[in-house]
Design a protein around this motif. Structure first.
Motif, PDB file in Angstrom:
ATOM      1  N   ASP A 174      46.149  38.522  35.130  1.00 55.42           N
ATOM      2  CA  ASP A 174      45.195  39.592  35.354  1.00 55.42           C
ATOM      3  C   ASP A 174      44.042  39.571  34.371  1.00 55.42           C
ATOM      4  OD1 ASP A 174      47.667  42.061  36.421  1.00 55.42           O
ATOM      5  OD2 ASP A 174      46.704  40.412  37.466  1.00 55.42           O
ATOM      6  N   ASP A 175      44.309  39.207  33.106  1.00 55.62           N
ATOM      7  CA  ASP A 175      43.259  39.267  32.101  1.00 55.62           C
ATOM      8  C   ASP A 175      42.204  38.194  32.300  1.00 55.62           C
ATOM      9  OD1 ASP A 175      45.557  40.207  29.458  1.00 55.62           O
ATOM     10  OD2 ASP A 175      44.472  41.425  30.908  1.00 55.62           O
TER      11      ASP A 175
ATOM     12  N   ASP B 193      41.527  36.728  35.532  1.00 61.55           N
ATOM     13  CA  ASP B 193      41.133  36.589  36.917  1.00 61.55           C
ATOM     14  C   ASP B 193      39.630  36.809  37.067  1.00 61.55           C
ATOM     15  OD1 ASP B 193      43.445  35.916  38.312  1.00 61.55           O
ATOM     16  OD2 ASP B 193      44.169  37.969  38.221  1.00 61.55           O
TER      17      ASP B 193
ATOM     18  N   GLU C 155      36.068  38.017  38.967  1.00 59.93           N
ATOM     19  CA  GLU C 155      35.684  39.340  39.433  1.00 59.93           C
ATOM     20  C   GLU C 155      35.790  39.458  40.945  1.00 59.93           C
ATOM     21  OE1 GLU C 155      31.679  39.893  38.232  1.00 59.93           O
ATOM     22  OE2 GLU C 155      30.993  38.006  39.095  1.00 59.93           O
TER      23      GLU C 155
ATOM     24  N   PRO D 126      37.911  49.156  46.581  1.00 63.01           N
ATOM     25  CA  PRO D 126      38.278  48.857  45.186  1.00 63.01           C
ATOM     26  C   PRO D 126      37.858  47.444  44.798  1.00 63.01           C
ATOM     27  CG  PRO D 126      40.221  48.824  46.607  1.00 63.01           C
ATOM     28  CD  PRO D 126      39.100  49.370  47.429  1.00 63.01           C
ATOM     29  N   THR D 127      37.509  47.279  43.534  1.00 65.33           N
ATOM     30  CA  THR D 127      37.103  45.969  43.030  1.00 65.33           C
ATOM     31  C   THR D 127      38.051  45.468  41.940  1.00 65.33           C
ATOM     32  OG1 THR D 127      35.554  47.036  41.501  1.00 65.33           O
ATOM     33  CG2 THR D 127      34.675  46.311  43.622  1.00 65.33           C
ATOM     34  N   ASP D 128      39.236  46.079  41.853  1.00 65.33           N
ATOM     35  CA  ASP D 128      40.254  45.568  40.933  1.00 65.33           C
ATOM     36  C   ASP D 128      41.266  44.751  41.732  1.00 65.33           C
ATOM     37  OD1 ASP D 128      41.775  47.461  42.281  1.00 65.33           O
ATOM     38  OD2 ASP D 128      41.886  48.848  40.589  1.00 65.33           O
ATOM     39  N   ARG D 129      42.393  44.414  41.126  1.00 67.94           N
ATOM     40  CA  ARG D 129      43.361  43.549  41.795  1.00 67.94           C
ATOM     41  C   ARG D 129      44.146  44.276  42.880  1.00 67.94           C
ATOM     42  NH1 ARG D 129      40.865  39.138  41.003  1.00 67.94           N
ATOM     43  NH2 ARG D 129      42.626  37.996  41.889  1.00 67.94           N
ATOM     44  N   SER D 130      43.907  45.589  43.065  1.00 71.63           N
ATOM     45  CA  SER D 130      44.520  46.291  44.196  1.00 71.63           C
ATOM     46  C   SER D 130      43.783  46.003  45.497  1.00 71.63           C
ATOM     47  CB  SER D 130      44.545  47.801  43.938  1.00 71.63           C
ATOM     48  OG  SER D 130      43.226  48.346  43.982  1.00 71.63           O
ATOM     49  N   ASN D 131      42.580  45.458  45.412  1.00 67.60           N
ATOM     50  CA  ASN D 131      41.838  45.071  46.602  1.00 67.60           C
ATOM     51  C   ASN D 131      42.689  44.115  47.434  1.00 67.60           C
ATOM     52  OD1 ASN D 131      39.997  43.018  48.041  1.00 67.60           O
ATOM     53  ND2 ASN D 131      38.594  44.695  47.587  1.00 67.60           N
TER      54      ASN D 131
ATOM     55  N   ARG E  49      44.703  40.743  46.403  1.00 67.24           N
ATOM     56  CA  ARG E  49      46.149  40.607  46.523  1.00 67.24           C
ATOM     57  C   ARG E  49      46.514  39.363  47.332  1.00 67.24           C
ATOM     58  NH1 ARG E  49      48.124  45.904  49.144  1.00 67.24           N
ATOM     59  NH2 ARG E  49      50.062  44.671  49.225  1.00 67.24           N
TER      60      ARG E  49
ATOM     61  N   SER F 132      37.216  33.831  41.691  1.00 67.68           N
ATOM     62  CA  SER F 132      36.433  35.040  41.943  1.00 67.68           C
ATOM     63  C   SER F 132      36.361  35.278  43.444  1.00 67.68           C
ATOM     64  CB  SER F 132      35.022  34.912  41.365  1.00 67.68           C
ATOM     65  OG  SER F 132      34.285  33.918  42.054  1.00 67.68           O
TER      66      SER F 132
END
Length: 330
Positions: free
Chosen positions: A64-65, A67, A69, A81-86, A90, A106
């Protein structure tokens, strides 16, 4: 030990597209002990497209640290969402983990499907991300393997991979293609202000059904046989007469203004109007393109919808495109 990545022809980025889905039939069973519902649905892919580009990012390490964007643009992008929940992220993480690949990737998403509109825009993102990542990393996974992974991400993702027209069972992820259902269909899409989330609409359906003991029992969609038969021929009226969506009463309960939208489509001459999936997008089925243009114009002039679009189906499922500016395949 993560394996090295050798991308095809030195590719640094791959772009794929995936279509929106509509449900020509959506029968919803009672709430199960696991919190899901059994579904009986007829999916159709239509030519509103999500575009996803997956690219290698310079640097070592994964996780995660490190990955890359997630960038989202297009209508409704601020809601995604633009985090890893997108869901696209996933999908990339799932495929990378399954393949044992150590690579920073990315993700760039261009929205073309209404956000929270009941047309599986997020699922299309995931499908396109799977196809793009598979090609970028040179994994060579077949459609069966990708569909198996897709089912772990969401019920609609396998269909967005496959496209066309298909019968869906289970939670919607078990697909049987309806190969004979190829006659083109013209549909007007009326977008509402605001969105409805699928879990909330299902919960409202459960609540409304629980009130059935007080004499307000809801009708159920029933068999798909007549619809499948109509789809086998070039019979827009026959198809329109056999459309059904068990989630529509729940969507109308949560957003009563949609009744005005459906009424406007009927008065404009559409063969049939219905809520798309969990809503709040409304669909108007037309006999031909000229009628669709006329219905779209009249619905737009009433002001009951935020935006009105024309679409058609069936179209192909998720696939790689060589030029992000090119038109997706039908």
């Amino acid at each position: 030990m993560p394996r090295d990545v050798s991308t095809p022809a030195g590719a640094r980025a791959v772009t794929a597209v995936a279509p929106a889905k509509i449900n020509l039939h959506l029968g919803v069973g009672d709430l199960r002990a696991d919190g899901f519902h059994d579904l009986l649905t007829v999916y159709r892919a239509v030519d509103l497209w999500e575009q996803v580009t997956v690219a290698l990012v310079d640097g070592d390490g994964a996780g995660d640290d490190s990955d890359g964007e997630v960038i989202v643009s297009g209508p409704g992008a601020y809601q995604v969402p633009t985090d890893r929940s997108n869901l696209a992220a996933r999908a990339v993480d799932l495929l990378r983990g399954e393949a044992g690949v150590d690579a920073r990737l990315s993700i760039r998403i261009v929205k073309g499907v209404p956000v929270a509109g009941g047309m599986a825009g997020g699922s299309a993102d995931a499908a396109a991300a799977l196809v793009a990542t598979d090609r970028l990393l040179g994994l060579g996974l077949g459609r069966a393997a990708l569909e198996s992974l897709a089912a772990r991400l969401g019920s609609d993702v396998p269909f967005c991979l496959r496209g066309g027209t298909a019968l869906g069972t289970g939670r919607g992820e078990k697909l049987a293609p309806l190969l004979h259902a190829r006659a083109e269909q013209h549909i007007v899409v009326a977008l509402a202000d605001g969105g409805l989330t699928t879990p909330v609409v299902f919960a409202e359906l459960d609540r409304l059904r629980a009130e059935g003991g007080t004499g307000r029992e809801l009708p159920r969609a029933g068999s798909v046989d007549a619809l499948v038969e109509a789809l086998a021929g070039d019979d827009p009226a026959g198809v329109a007469g056999n459309l059904a969506n068990d989630l529509e009463p729940a969507a109308l309960s949560l957003m009563p203004a949609l009744r005005k939208t459906l009424r406007a489509g009927a008065e404009a001459g559409a063969l049939h109007g219905m809520v798309s999936g969990s809503g709040p997008t409304c669909l108007f089925f037309c006999a031909h393109r000229e009628q669709a243009i006329a219905v779209a114009t009249e619905v737009s002039e009433t002001g009951v919808a935020r935006e009105v679009r024309l679409t058609r189906g069936p179209v192909a499922g998720a696939h790689v495109i060589d030029n992000p500016q090119q038109t997706p395949e039908q």
